[in-house]
Design an enzyme around this catalytic site. Structure first.
Site, PDB file in Angstrom:
ATOM      1  N   ASP A  73       0.811  -1.218   0.000  1.00 23.00           N
ATOM      2  CA  ASP A  73       0.000   0.000   0.000  1.00 23.00           C
ATOM      3  C   ASP A  73       0.841   1.262   0.000  1.00 23.00           C
ATOM      4  O   ASP A  73       2.023   1.247   0.369  1.00 23.00           O
ATOM      5  CB  ASP A  73      -0.953   0.022   1.198  1.00 23.00           C
ATOM      6  CG  ASP A  73      -0.229   0.043   2.539  1.00 23.00           C
ATOM      7  OD1 ASP A  73       0.783  -0.667   2.686  1.00 23.00           O
ATOM      8  OD2 ASP A  73      -0.673   0.780   3.441  1.00 23.00           O
ATOM      9  N   ASP A 132       7.615   4.663  -1.366  1.00 22.00           N
ATOM     10  CA  ASP A 132       7.251   4.054  -0.085  1.00 22.00           C
ATOM     11  C   ASP A 132       5.945   3.281  -0.295  1.00 22.00           C
ATOM     12  O   ASP A 132       4.878   3.839  -0.148  1.00 22.00           O
ATOM     13  CB  ASP A 132       7.076   5.145   0.976  1.00 22.00           C
ATOM     14  CG  ASP A 132       6.710   4.626   2.344  1.00 22.00           C
ATOM     15  OD1 ASP A 132       6.797   3.398   2.561  1.00 22.00           O
ATOM     16  OD2 ASP A 132       6.317   5.437   3.188  1.00 22.00           O
ATOM     17  N   GLU A 134       0.213  -1.449   5.569  1.00 18.73           N
ATOM     18  CA  GLU A 134       1.251  -0.994   6.502  1.00 18.73           C
ATOM     19  C   GLU A 134       1.058   0.465   6.889  1.00 18.73           C
ATOM     20  O   GLU A 134       1.282   0.850   8.040  1.00 18.73           O
ATOM     21  CB  GLU A 134       2.632  -1.190   5.868  1.00 18.73           C
ATOM     22  CG  GLU A 134       3.818  -0.909   6.789  1.00 18.73           C
ATOM     23  CD  GLU A 134       4.284   0.546   6.778  1.00 18.73           C
ATOM     24  OE1 GLU A 134       5.088   0.925   7.638  1.00 18.73           O
ATOM     25  OE2 GLU A 134       3.811   1.306   5.901  1.00 18.73           O
ATOM     26  N   GLU A 135       0.646   1.285   5.924  1.00 20.91           N
ATOM     27  CA  GLU A 135       0.548   2.720   6.159  1.00 20.91           C
ATOM     28  C   GLU A 135      -0.545   3.103   7.150  1.00 20.91           C
ATOM     29  O   GLU A 135      -0.546   4.211   7.673  1.00 20.91           O
ATOM     30  CB  GLU A 135       0.321   3.459   4.833  1.00 20.91           C
ATOM     31  CG  GLU A 135       1.464   3.349   3.828  1.00 20.91           C
ATOM     32  CD  GLU A 135       2.687   4.147   4.242  1.00 20.91           C
ATOM     33  OE1 GLU A 135       2.670   4.753   5.323  1.00 20.91           O
ATOM     34  OE2 GLU A 135       3.673   4.170   3.483  1.00 20.91           O
ATOM     35  N   ASP A 191      12.018  -0.688   3.652  1.00 22.58           N
ATOM     36  CA  ASP A 191      11.018   0.367   3.839  1.00 22.58           C
ATOM     37  C   ASP A 191      11.643   1.639   4.389  1.00 22.58           C
ATOM     38  O   ASP A 191      10.968   2.473   4.978  1.00 22.58           O
ATOM     39  CB  ASP A 191       9.916  -0.142   4.786  1.00 22.58           C
ATOM     40  CG  ASP A 191       8.666   0.727   4.758  1.00 22.58           C
ATOM     41  OD1 ASP A 191       8.476   1.472   3.776  1.00 22.58           O
ATOM     42  OD2 ASP A 191       7.888   0.666   5.731  1.00 22.58           O
ATOM     43  N   HIS A 225       5.187  10.251   1.278  1.00 21.09           N
ATOM     44  CA  HIS A 225       3.817  10.700   1.531  1.00 21.09           C
ATOM     45  C   HIS A 225       3.555  12.103   0.979  1.00 21.09           C
ATOM     46  O   HIS A 225       2.623  12.772   1.414  1.00 21.09           O
ATOM     47  CB  HIS A 225       3.467  10.690   3.031  1.00 21.09           C
ATOM     48  CG  HIS A 225       3.653   9.372   3.696  1.00 21.09           C
ATOM     49  ND1 HIS A 225       3.254   9.127   5.005  1.00 21.09           N
ATOM     50  CD2 HIS A 225       4.192   8.204   3.262  1.00 21.09           C
ATOM     51  CE1 HIS A 225       3.539   7.882   5.327  1.00 21.09           C
ATOM     52  NE2 HIS A 225       4.121   7.298   4.285  1.00 21.09           N
TER      53      HIS A 225
END
Length: 406
Positions: A79, A140, A174-175, A197, A378
């Site tokens: 994700d 990411d 994960e996010e 990561d 992000h």
């Protein structure tokens, strides 16, 4: 495919996770992407490629070693962050970056500047991948996925490199903090693992915050404001008073390195009721417990001071994985040696946040974190240098090669 080709292919898939969703994975795009990857993994010769009921994609590369070697794992997540759209990502390849500001969208005046991202100066002359300024890039963690699968392809093309069993898992959500909720450590089969990561090239991390989330509900007493003297108790004012009672210098914007903090992330309410949420973070377990006690003692004192109930809920979220990594410190040493052998300078630093590796380490799978090469995660200003991805592939291959000698 090269790691760049893989990455540019992967970022076209919209895999944002959704914290409001009650499904697992939280969005269908993650499953769609997992199916694409599953097909590719089978073509690469990986064994037992499967997507389980929760969206975890796993497989393994069989050992070709002539001696017994530990099974090791590599993990990345499917994700991307819900902080910014990951749909219709239009990645741009900047050839031989000249060291100037990068115009992402001339029409809308969206510019990746050296002032805001001074580390860009480290990559003059290198190829960079950036966004068009309207979405995140997705390095990411699609860079991590691309690097792992490119390393697998390299090993398949070079059977003279002996290796043990290599376990791979790409996880959903994960996010939004759910990446290990249904991770099958026993089924994964690795003795230890590495998450891909991290950020800047050379990153090697095996320490992270101890983390807790606090929710406070302040109760007030409302009445007509014209006749409120000695009657009204404003819950907003109590919440504000409580906020001011916390250590004023121990907040995110004034801390760094191994400093911990209290972070008030939301306050919502009215006269009768105000809800405050606080994040507690600290690397040191004793200080972590002290921070929780500080909140508990404050609630007790303020309840007595105002004669009103204050509801408190503290939930531990994750712990510092160093406690579980130290007994097997050799896995950090192997990663460091691998970087040095492929001419990457190791940058060992604490993670001022959390990682799936922390939860996995406490689930019995010690899991340090490795760099992917990405910057400004992000964000619409996210970018990744191509040589950093290529070096990450080299590091993965070298770790696998070194582990056969354990």
């Amino acid at each position: 495919m090269s790691v760049t080709e893989r990455f540019l292919k992967y970022v076209r898939y919209d895999t944002q996770s959704d914290p409001a969703s009650e499904t697992f994975p939280s969005t269908p795009g993650q499953l769609s992407f997992a199916r694409v990857l599953a097909t590719e993994m089978k073509e690469l010769g990986l064994q037992e490629v499967r997507i389980d009921e929760y969206g975890y994609l796993s497989a393994y590369l069989p050992s070709n070693a002539d001696r017994e070697a530990p099974a090791i794992g590599f993990i990345a997540h499917l994700d991307t962050s819900p902080d910014l759209s990951g749909k219709n990502v239009n990645a741009q390849l900047i050839r031989e970056y000249t060291g100037n500001n990068i115009v992402l969208d001339k029409k809308d005046d969206i510019v990746l500047t050296l002032e805001d991202s001074p580390e860009l100066s480290n990559y003059v002359g290198q190829d960079l991948i950036v966004t068009d300024g309207h979405t995140l890039l997705g390095a990411d963690d699609k860079a991590g996925i691309a690097e792992i699968l490119t390393a697998v392809e390299y090993l398949q093309d070079h059977p003279e490199i002996k290796h043990g069993k290599v376990c791979i898992c790409f996880t959903p959500d994960e996010e939004i903090g759910r990446g290990t909720d249904h991770f099958d450590v026993r089924g994964f089969g690795a003795r230890f693992a590495y998450t891909l990561d991290g950020g800047e090239i050379g990153g090697l991390e095996y320490e992270n915050f101890n983390a807790a989330q606090v929710e406070l509900v302040f109760k007030g007493r409302n009445t007509h404001p014209g006749y409120a003297k000695n009657k009204m108790v404003n819950s907003i004012a109590i919440a504000n008073d409580f906020l001011n009672s916390l250590p004023k210098k121990e907040i995110p914007e004034l801390t760094s390195g191994y400093d911990g903090f209290f972070h008030v992330v939301s306050i919502k309410g009215n006269v009768e009721e105000t809800i405050m949420k606080i994040l507690i973070r600290d690397f040191d377990r004793e200080r972590f417990e002290w921070r929780k006690s500080t909140v508990e003692n404050g609630v007790r004192d303020f309840s007595k001071k105002y004669g009103l109930n204050i509801e408190l809920e503290i939930t531990d979220q994750y712990y510092n994985m160093r406690e579980r990594i130290e007994p097997v410190r050799f896995i950090v040493d192997i990663a460091r040696q691998a970087m040095e052998e492929v001419k990457v300078k190791p940058r060992i630093s604490p993670i001022r946040g959390g990682t799936d590796g922390a939860n996995l380490s406490y689930m019995g799978l010690p899991t340090p974190n490795l760099f992917t090469g990405g910057h400004n995660s992000h964000s619409r200003y996210e970018y990744i240098p191509v040589p950093s991805m290529e070096r990450a592939v080299d590091v993965i291959v070298k770790i696998i090669e070194l582990c056969v000698k354990i």
